[in-house]
Design an enzyme around this catalytic site. Structure first.
Site, PDB file in Angstrom:
ATOM      1  N   GLY A  13       2.077  -9.467  14.679  1.00 45.63           N
ATOM      2  CA  GLY A  13       2.897  -8.332  14.272  1.00 45.63           C
ATOM      3  C   GLY A  13       2.132  -7.027  14.289  1.00 45.63           C
ATOM      4  N   ASN A  93       4.036 -12.213   7.847  1.00 47.00           N
ATOM      5  CA  ASN A  93       4.777 -11.354   6.940  1.00 47.00           C
ATOM      6  C   ASN A  93       4.846 -11.951   5.531  1.00 47.00           C
ATOM      7  OD1 ASN A  93       6.044 -12.993   8.926  1.00 47.00           O
ATOM      8  ND2 ASN A  93       8.038 -12.523   8.073  1.00 47.00           N
ATOM      9  N   PRO A  95       7.244 -10.723   2.852  1.00 46.89           N
ATOM     10  CA  PRO A  95       8.254  -9.807   2.290  1.00 46.89           C
ATOM     11  C   PRO A  95       8.596 -10.142   0.841  1.00 46.89           C
ATOM     12  CG  PRO A  95       9.302 -11.435   3.687  1.00 46.89           C
ATOM     13  CD  PRO A  95       7.823 -11.674   3.789  1.00 46.89           C
ATOM     14  N   GLU A 170      -6.009  -5.734   5.081  1.00 43.85           N
ATOM     15  CA  GLU A 170      -6.014  -4.696   6.114  1.00 43.85           C
ATOM     16  C   GLU A 170      -5.494  -3.387   5.530  1.00 43.85           C
ATOM     17  OE1 GLU A 170      -7.415  -4.669   9.169  1.00 43.85           O
ATOM     18  OE2 GLU A 170      -6.896  -2.605   8.728  1.00 43.85           O
ATOM     19  N   LYS A 225      -6.233  -4.502  -2.632  1.00 48.11           N
ATOM     20  CA  LYS A 225      -5.259  -4.141  -1.586  1.00 48.11           C
ATOM     21  C   LYS A 225      -3.936  -3.673  -2.223  1.00 48.11           C
ATOM     22  CE  LYS A 225      -2.852  -3.632   2.015  1.00 48.11           C
ATOM     23  NZ  LYS A 225      -2.984  -2.494   2.901  1.00 48.11           N
ATOM     24  N   CYS A 281       5.501  -1.869   3.439  1.00 45.86           N
ATOM     25  CA  CYS A 281       4.589  -2.386   2.402  1.00 45.86           C
ATOM     26  C   CYS A 281       4.600  -1.699   1.052  1.00 45.86           C
ATOM     27  CB  CYS A 281       3.170  -2.393   2.962  1.00 45.86           C
ATOM     28  SG  CYS A 281       3.033  -3.525   4.348  1.00 45.86           S
ATOM     29  N   PHE A 343      10.025   5.425   9.944  1.00 49.07           N
ATOM     30  CA  PHE A 343       9.629   5.791   8.570  1.00 49.07           C
ATOM     31  C   PHE A 343       8.538   6.846   8.546  1.00 49.07           C
ATOM     32  CE2 PHE A 343       5.527   3.850   7.360  1.00 49.07           C
ATOM     33  CZ  PHE A 343       5.286   2.988   8.415  1.00 49.07           C
TER      34      PHE A 343
HETATM   35  P1  NAD Z   1       5.185  -8.508  11.041  1.00 50.53           P
HETATM   36  O1  NAD Z   1       6.480  -8.974  10.496  1.00 50.53           O
HETATM   37  O2  NAD Z   1       5.151  -7.377  12.009  1.00 50.53           O
HETATM   38  O3  NAD Z   1       4.456  -9.747  11.773  1.00 50.53           O
HETATM   39  C1  NAD Z   1       4.330 -11.007  11.215  1.00 50.53           C
HETATM   40  C2  NAD Z   1       4.439 -12.041  12.337  1.00 50.53           C
HETATM   41  O4  NAD Z   1       4.122 -13.330  11.800  1.00 50.53           O
HETATM   42  C3  NAD Z   1       5.827 -12.179  12.953  1.00 50.53           C
HETATM   43  O5  NAD Z   1       5.761 -11.914  14.336  1.00 50.53           O
HETATM   44  C4  NAD Z   1       6.233 -13.644  12.661  1.00 50.53           C
HETATM   45  O6  NAD Z   1       6.971 -14.238  13.714  1.00 50.53           O
HETATM   46  C5  NAD Z   1       4.884 -14.314  12.508  1.00 50.53           C
HETATM   47  N1  NAD Z   1       4.927 -15.549  11.728  1.00 50.53           N
HETATM   48  C6  NAD Z   1       5.439 -15.741  10.485  1.00 50.53           C
HETATM   49  N2  NAD Z   1       5.233 -17.021  10.101  1.00 50.53           N
HETATM   50  C7  NAD Z   1       4.590 -17.649  11.107  1.00 50.53           C
HETATM   51  C8  NAD Z   1       4.093 -18.976  11.294  1.00 50.53           C
HETATM   52  N3  NAD Z   1       4.217 -19.893  10.333  1.00 50.53           N
HETATM   53  N4  NAD Z   1       3.504 -19.277  12.470  1.00 50.53           N
HETATM   54  C9  NAD Z   1       3.375 -18.351  13.440  1.00 50.53           C
HETATM   55  N5  NAD Z   1       3.805 -17.069  13.318  1.00 50.53           N
HETATM   56  C10 NAD Z   1       4.396 -16.723  12.164  1.00 50.53           C
HETATM   57  O7  NAD Z   1       4.256  -8.203   9.791  1.00 50.53           O
HETATM   58  P2  NAD Z   1       3.069  -7.124   9.693  1.00 50.53           P
HETATM   59  O8  NAD Z   1       3.622  -5.755   9.511  1.00 50.53           O
HETATM   60  O9  NAD Z   1       2.104  -7.382  10.789  1.00 50.53           O
HETATM   61  O10 NAD Z   1       2.434  -7.528   8.285  1.00 50.53           O
HETATM   62  C11 NAD Z   1       1.703  -8.721   8.132  1.00 50.53           C
HETATM   63  C12 NAD Z   1       0.994  -8.679   6.792  1.00 50.53           C
HETATM   64  O11 NAD Z   1       0.051  -7.595   6.777  1.00 50.53           O
HETATM   65  C13 NAD Z   1       1.887  -8.439   5.583  1.00 50.53           C
HETATM   66  O12 NAD Z   1       1.393  -9.163   4.490  1.00 50.53           O
HETATM   67  C14 NAD Z   1       1.735  -6.961   5.304  1.00 50.53           C
HETATM   68  O13 NAD Z   1       1.939  -6.654   3.931  1.00 50.53           O
HETATM   69  C15 NAD Z   1       0.301  -6.713   5.672  1.00 50.53           C
HETATM   70  N6  NAD Z   1      -0.027  -5.348   6.106  1.00 50.53           N
HETATM   71  C16 NAD Z   1       0.817  -4.685   6.935  1.00 50.53           C
HETATM   72  C17 NAD Z   1       0.479  -3.400   7.383  1.00 50.53           C
HETATM   73  C18 NAD Z   1       1.392  -2.618   8.313  1.00 50.53           C
HETATM   74  O14 NAD Z   1       1.074  -1.480   8.582  1.00 50.53           O
HETATM   75  N7  NAD Z   1       2.471  -3.174   8.812  1.00 50.53           N
HETATM   76  C19 NAD Z   1      -0.749  -2.849   7.026  1.00 50.53           C
HETATM   77  C20 NAD Z   1      -1.597  -3.579   6.195  1.00 50.53           C
HETATM   78  C21 NAD Z   1      -1.225  -4.836   5.755  1.00 50.53           C
HETATM   79  C1  UGA Z   2       0.331   2.317   4.277  1.00 48.62           C
HETATM   80  C2  UGA Z   2      -1.106   2.623   3.838  1.00 48.62           C
HETATM   81  O1  UGA Z   2      -1.385   3.991   4.112  1.00 48.62           O
HETATM   82  C3  UGA Z   2      -2.101   1.726   4.566  1.00 48.62           C
HETATM   83  O2  UGA Z   2      -3.411   1.967   4.077  1.00 48.62           O
HETATM   84  C4  UGA Z   2      -1.726   0.273   4.329  1.00 48.62           C
HETATM   85  O3  UGA Z   2      -2.585  -0.583   5.057  1.00 48.62           O
HETATM   86  C5  UGA Z   2      -0.306   0.033   4.779  1.00 48.62           C
HETATM   87  O4  UGA Z   2       0.589   0.939   4.065  1.00 48.62           O
HETATM   88  C6  UGA Z   2       0.198  -1.351   4.485  1.00 48.62           C
HETATM   89  O5  UGA Z   2      -0.352  -2.050   3.661  1.00 48.62           O
HETATM   90  O6  UGA Z   2       1.206  -1.666   5.113  1.00 48.62           O
HETATM   91  P1  UGA Z   2       1.828   2.942   6.368  1.00 48.62           P
HETATM   92  O7  UGA Z   2       2.932   2.372   5.556  1.00 48.62           O
HETATM   93  O8  UGA Z   2       1.680   2.508   7.763  1.00 48.62           O
HETATM   94  O9  UGA Z   2       0.421   2.640   5.655  1.00 48.62           O
HETATM   95  O10 UGA Z   2       1.981   4.515   6.416  1.00 48.62           O
HETATM   96  P2  UGA Z   2       1.549   5.737   5.482  1.00 48.62           P
HETATM   97  O11 UGA Z   2       0.906   6.738   6.329  1.00 48.62           O
HETATM   98  O12 UGA Z   2       0.841   5.294   4.287  1.00 48.62           O
HETATM   99  O13 UGA Z   2       2.959   6.316   5.067  1.00 48.62           O
HETATM  100  C7  UGA Z   2       3.838   5.601   4.223  1.00 48.62           C
HETATM  101  C8  UGA Z   2       5.031   6.461   3.890  1.00 48.62           C
HETATM  102  O14 UGA Z   2       4.640   7.548   3.057  1.00 48.62           O
HETATM  103  C9  UGA Z   2       5.699   7.089   5.108  1.00 48.62           C
HETATM  104  O15 UGA Z   2       7.088   7.055   4.963  1.00 48.62           O
HETATM  105  C10 UGA Z   2       5.170   8.505   5.102  1.00 48.62           C
HETATM  106  O16 UGA Z   2       6.021   9.419   5.737  1.00 48.62           O
HETATM  107  C11 UGA Z   2       5.089   8.769   3.619  1.00 48.62           C
HETATM  108  N1  UGA Z   2       4.136   9.839   3.262  1.00 48.62           N
HETATM  109  C12 UGA Z   2       2.805   9.689   3.508  1.00 48.62           C
HETATM  110  C13 UGA Z   2       4.595  10.984   2.643  1.00 48.62           C
HETATM  111  O17 UGA Z   2       5.812  11.150   2.387  1.00 48.62           O
HETATM  112  N2  UGA Z   2       3.701  11.960   2.293  1.00 48.62           N
HETATM  113  C14 UGA Z   2       2.359  11.830   2.527  1.00 48.62           C
HETATM  114  O18 UGA Z   2       1.604  12.766   2.166  1.00 48.62           O
HETATM  115  C15 UGA Z   2       1.912  10.673   3.155  1.00 48.62           C
END
Ligand code: NAD
Ligand code: UGA
Length: 478
Positions: A13, A93, A95, A170, A225, A281, A343
């Protein structure tokens, strides 16, 4: 200390894809395989045309071009690649739970548990399991128990295996994922086994300075985190709450942000008032923190963090109410241009985007929306608004009773977004929106017409000169 030659990452993902691409690019000596049960997603990661990668991140296409097929593989063969791996990242994921105990707050760990079971069943030899997903404190205990129970019950037909579990959350942000991964503020590794920690440390050391790689115990790493996201989201709710106050007092939120941000104890980042935070997140992680706090008998702590999410919801609805009020108290039958659905800028991700709630409010009030976003696809908008662009509501305009009309459409060309609309509402800070020629826009709108800038990206003088009315978030001078 185990030298890592084969990595398997479960979950291709927004985190798994970019993170593993950067590891592969910086560690040509390691074979990195990203597996996912979603075949369509894996096929997109393998697309010849790099424009079709499943996620958009500046710079990612070049990295994939460098190492895909060399030491970076995308595959649906989960079990085979777990068996080959010295280190398995869980990047699936997590959620918010939709039903059962903790519904609406706790993280749903069923995908993480499924991964732990797959690893328990198919790993060979000593395997380091790394939590990359964001997880509640103490999840490592669950993973370890699943893995250990499998080692205890190893049957003859199962390969012999032993495990260490590490937490390596991450911190990347979408839209700047590659930069964040290449130059992280810190890399956090929590664990009990020094050898396992060093193995992971040595991977990052290929491009991250050692003083930025922090070692902690596993629970601190998991909690850090959730806390980091909660603090960041809290800043946005704080500044958005003050923006509402600015609008009623004549203050300007940009000036207030600058004034407080120059205090080195506060710092200038994350003080931009906008339409409310979105992304997959922040809300989920804060609710999870609140759930954990309640679970551990700390309801006051839970209430404190929940208020951050309440304020965010209130702020989003405040913006839709304000649009309606400025348009003479009704948007029924009026056309509104919505600029941006992601977003934030530089991503095609719409999860929890403020645009979803705001657009739904306006549609509910009978508005017709012309939605533009350079990266978000129409079918994603349809899913988010939970209505189809060609089905939609019965539109009973004066001469059109009972005629079915669609109540929103996705506009591909920005210049075609403004014809006959009463208002332009800017929800995502895409750069092209700051370069709009407002005089041209004004010529094609229905007057009196409004520009609602929830991202502070327009030049107010140019908008006002073009005979348009302007609202900017937190601008009490207008
Ligand atoms: P995502 O939904 O984009 O990707 C997750 C993937 O995992 C999906 O493609 C799904 O098909 C796959 N999956 C789920 N169960 C599986 C299984 N049993 N076997 C194989 N594949 C499987 O999610 P994401 O945004 O990459 O987030 C992943 C994690 O990282 C979450 O815990 C999130 O909180 C965290 N995180 C996300 C961000 C971000 O910016 N999106 C940043 C930091 C941390
Ligand atoms: C956020 C964190 O910044 C990452 O460090 C973290 O890894 C990640 O969540 C996660 O765990 O998923 P992200 O959601 O990708 O990253 O984006 P951000 O840049 O943090 O923005 C989040 C939301 O806040 C957005 O809707 C953005 O527009 C809003 N935002 C951000 C504001 O309204 N004002 C700001 O000053 C900054």
């Amino acid at each position: 200390m185990k030298e890592i030659k084969n990595i398997c990452c479960i979950g291709a993902g927004y985190v798994g894809g970019p993170t593993m691409s950067v590891i592969a690019n910086n560690c040509p000596q390691i074979k990195v395989t990203v597996v996912d049960k979603n075949e369509e997603r894996i096929n997109l990661w393998n697309s010849e045309d790099l424009k079709n990668l499943p996620i958009f991140e500046p710079g990612l296409d070049q990295i994939i071009k460098n190492c895909r097929g060399r030491n970076l593989i995308f595959s649906t063969k989960i079990r085979e690649n777990i068996a080959l791996a010295d280190m398995v990242f869980i990047s699936v994921n997590t959620p918010t739970k939709k039903r059962g105990i903790g519904a609406g707050q706790a993280s749903d760990l069923k995908w993480v548990e499924a991964c732990a079971r797959e690893v328990a069943n198919f790993a060979k030899g000593h395997t380091i399991v790394v939590e990359k997903s964001t997880l509640p404190v103490k999840t490592a205990e669950v993973i370890k128990e699943i893995l250990d129970s499998s080692t205890r019950s190893q049957r003859k037909d199962k390969p012999l295996a032993s495990f260490d579990v590490l937490s390596n959350p991450e911190f990347l942000s979408e839209g700047s994922a590659v930069k964040d991964l290449l130059e992280p503020d810190r890399v956090l590794i929590g664990g009990e086994s020094d050898d396992a920690i060093i193995s992971l440390n040595n991977i990052y050391k290929n491009w991250v300075p050692q003083n930025k790689i922090l070692h902690t115990n596993i629970w601190s790493s998991e909690l850090a985190k959730l806390t980091a996201n909660a603090f960041l989201a809290q800043r946005i709710s704080s500044i958005n709450s003050i923006s509402a106050l600015c609008e009623t007092t004549g203050a300007d939120i940009r000036e207030v942000s600058r004034a407080i941000g120059t205090d080195s104890r506060i710092g200038s980042k994350f003080l931009a008032s906008g339409p409310g935070f979105g992304g997959s997140c922040f809300k989920k992680d804060i609710l999870n923190l609140a759930y954990l706090s309640n679970h551990f008998g700390l309801p006051e702590v839970a209430d404190f963090w929940e208020a951050v999410v309440h304020l965010n919801n209130w702020h989003q609805h405040r913006i839709s109410k304000l649009v309606i009020s400025k348009l003479f108290g009704t948007v029924s039958g009026k056309k509104i241009t919505v600029l941006g659905f992601a977003f934030k800028a530089n991503t095609n991700d719409t999860r929890e985007s403020a645009a979803i709630n705001i657009c739904k409010d306006l549609l509910e009030e009978g508005a017709y929306l012309k939605i533009h976003d350079p990266k978000v696809e129409e079918k994603q908008i349809a899913t988010d608004l939970a209505m189809n662009s060609i089905m939609s509501i019965d539109f009973k305009g004066e001469n059109q009773s009972n005629k079915k009309k669609q109540n929103w459409e996705k506009i591909t060309l920005l210049n075609n977004s403004f014809k006959d609309t009463d208002a332009v509402l800017i929800l995502t800070e895409w750069e092209e929106y700051s370069e709009i020629d407002w005089q041209l826009v004004s010529n094609s709108m229905r007057h009196p017409s409004w520009v609602f800038d929830a991202r502070s990206i327009v030049d107010p003088e140019k908008v006002l000169e073009a005979n348009l009315k302007l609202w900017r978030v937190g601008d009490g001078s207008l």
